[in-house]
Enzyme design. Structure first.
Site, PDB file in Angstrom:
ATOM      1  N   CYS A 167       0.843  -1.216   0.000  1.00  0.00           N
ATOM      2  CA  CYS A 167       0.000   0.000   0.000  1.00  0.00           C
ATOM      3  C   CYS A 167       0.876   1.262   0.000  1.00  0.00           C
ATOM      4  CB  CYS A 167      -0.903  -0.001   1.228  1.00  0.00           C
ATOM      5  SG  CYS A 167      -1.726   1.582   1.505  1.00  0.00           S
TER       6      CYS A 167
ATOM      7  N   LYS B 272     -10.932  -8.242   6.627  1.00  0.00           N
ATOM      8  CA  LYS B 272     -10.292  -7.639   7.807  1.00  0.00           C
ATOM      9  C   LYS B 272     -10.702  -8.330   9.119  1.00  0.00           C
ATOM     10  CE  LYS B 272     -10.231  -3.285   5.330  1.00  0.00           C
ATOM     11  NZ  LYS B 272     -10.901  -2.005   5.070  1.00  0.00           N
TER      12      LYS B 272
ATOM     13  N   VAL C 266      -5.553   1.229   6.436  1.00  0.00           N
ATOM     14  CA  VAL C 266      -4.121   1.272   6.709  1.00  0.00           C
ATOM     15  C   VAL C 266      -3.591   2.497   5.966  1.00  0.00           C
ATOM     16  CG1 VAL C 266      -3.903  -1.209   6.979  1.00  0.00           C
ATOM     17  CG2 VAL C 266      -3.403  -0.186   4.747  1.00  0.00           C
TER      18      VAL C 266
ATOM     19  N   GLU D  57      -5.027   7.862   8.778  1.00  0.00           N
ATOM     20  CA  GLU D  57      -4.847   8.815   7.669  1.00  0.00           C
ATOM     21  C   GLU D  57      -3.342   9.083   7.540  1.00  0.00           C
ATOM     22  OE1 GLU D  57      -7.129   9.680   5.569  1.00  0.00           O
ATOM     23  OE2 GLU D  57      -8.956   9.208   6.699  1.00  0.00           O
ATOM     24  N   SER D  58      -2.769   8.725   6.394  1.00  0.00           N
ATOM     25  CA  SER D  58      -1.313   8.710   6.299  1.00  0.00           C
ATOM     26  C   SER D  58      -0.623  10.031   6.662  1.00  0.00           C
ATOM     27  CB  SER D  58      -0.867   8.193   4.930  1.00  0.00           C
ATOM     28  OG  SER D  58      -1.308   9.018   3.887  1.00  0.00           O
TER      29      SER D  58
END
Lengths: 240, 240
Positions: free
Chosen positions: B31, B58, B71, B84-85
């Site tokens: 990802c 999941k 993720v 939230e990256s």
């Protein structure tokens, strides 16, 4: 504040340089995103002037400062330009340390940003529902979706047991969300709060805040502006 | 790192508590958003373990931690959950002061966030173009749009006269953008960099960074994973 709040469009003379102890906000009086920045400027007591932009007919000098042509845009006396509403607000909170609106704890700050991200999925309904209504479409499923989203925010308040989203006093996240709630009556969506009493109560607490009072417009004013906007001829200067 | 990198799906036992001096990342090996967080963890030398999640199936215990099931998700020893990256990366940079990746100057920080916002309009092309290709559609106009966006980033580097987007060493914004460039060869888009030599050079500088090297996969590996993903049966554990 600038001498006039009237919006500046293509061909209008550029405003003078930003005074040394000021910061300048390029805005549009009825824009909810720009209102976020107005709320922060007001809450923190930051010396500023506001230049309103005709968003249908933007001045070249504005597009030179910000090629994206967005409001809110901040400009500093040294010519630094900052845009995107959450970025402008965080910048102001960092540069002007008086009355911090973001919490000092990194996890609490992260929580506010996660809530804001969740809220970014709410704001489109404030456009989709009235547009659907204006076309005579059935918007009940959109309203149900909006209520479901409101339920998440209501639950946050229930779990936190606080008046506001960051505690018992107003913090950044409250101001970031507020402008859309201010417009709910204008687009006949207030009933969407009926099943989320804590969130409804939050709107009542917000309405008591001096900064909210100082930056808001009446529902009647919004209605006139919004009608002109939907007709493709926004009256940016309504009420001046 | 966890004992195994194999992804955990529904029915798998929950991992134990996060060790006291660690932070945990819930991830998926391929990802690009989760890679942002892996890059920051690595660059800052933060003690961590990684639990890879089967995103098609999941585990319930994961959905209890993060109902959005996204993720990257971080979990601290005290059970705080961050997702939230960009929020996870900023959180890590604030909590672990060693080797700061965000600049200390508020305007430079705002600039990085504005660039990131601009870049959020780039990432969809990395999905739309290969999907179009797989359907046999003409993607030349999408590629032209992507090149136009790349030109903006190229211009930023030209104007700054620096190797990286925040200066002559790598900072947060470089890591935030990198994962998609790492995947360009996999989806045959490298030619889209031909007209933007400074941006192309940036990708070469990035490839020399030890953290980038430590977190990347080969184009061959991506190709196998991506094929399985496009066929609706992602092989999350490929290569283990």
């Amino acid at each position: 504040m600038a001498a006039s709040q009237k919006c500046l469009g293509k061909g209008s003379p550029a405003p003078g340089p930003v005074p040394k102890d000021h910061i300048r906000l390029y805005s549009m009086r009825f824009c909810p995103f720009a209102q976020r920045t107005r709320l922060v400027l007001n809450a923190k007591g930051i010396k500023h002037d506001i230049v309103n932009i005709n968003l249908k007919n933007k001045p070249d000098w504005f597009l030179e400062k910000n090629p994206l042509g967005l409001v809110p845009t901040l400009e500093t006396p040294s010519g630094q330009v900052i845009y995107e509403s959450p970025i402008t607000c965080e910048y102001l909170d960092e540069v002007y340390p008086e009355k911090k609106l973001l919490p000092s704890d990194p996890f609490e700050r992260a929580q506010q940003k996660m809530l804001l991200e969740l809220f970014s999925k709410v704001t489109p309904y404030f456009y989709k529902i009235p547009v659907g209504q204006s076309k005579g479409e059935d918007v009940s499923s959109l309203e149900a979706e909006l209520k479901e989203k409101f339920a998440q925010f209501n639950e946050t308040l229930v779990n936190k047991k606080t008046k506001f989203f960051g505690g018992d006093s107003i913090t950044m996240i409250d101001y970031m969300m507020w402008p859309w709630f201010e417009r709910m009556e204008m687009i006949d969506l207030k009933h969407c709060l009926d099943d989320t009493p804590r969130l409804k109560k939050w709107t009542e607490h917000m309405l008591e805040d001096p900064t909210v009072k100082a930056t808001m417009f009446s529902t009647d004013t919004y209605k006139v502006f919004y009608k002109s906007y939907m007709e493709g001829n926004p009256n940016y200067d309504y009420g001046l």
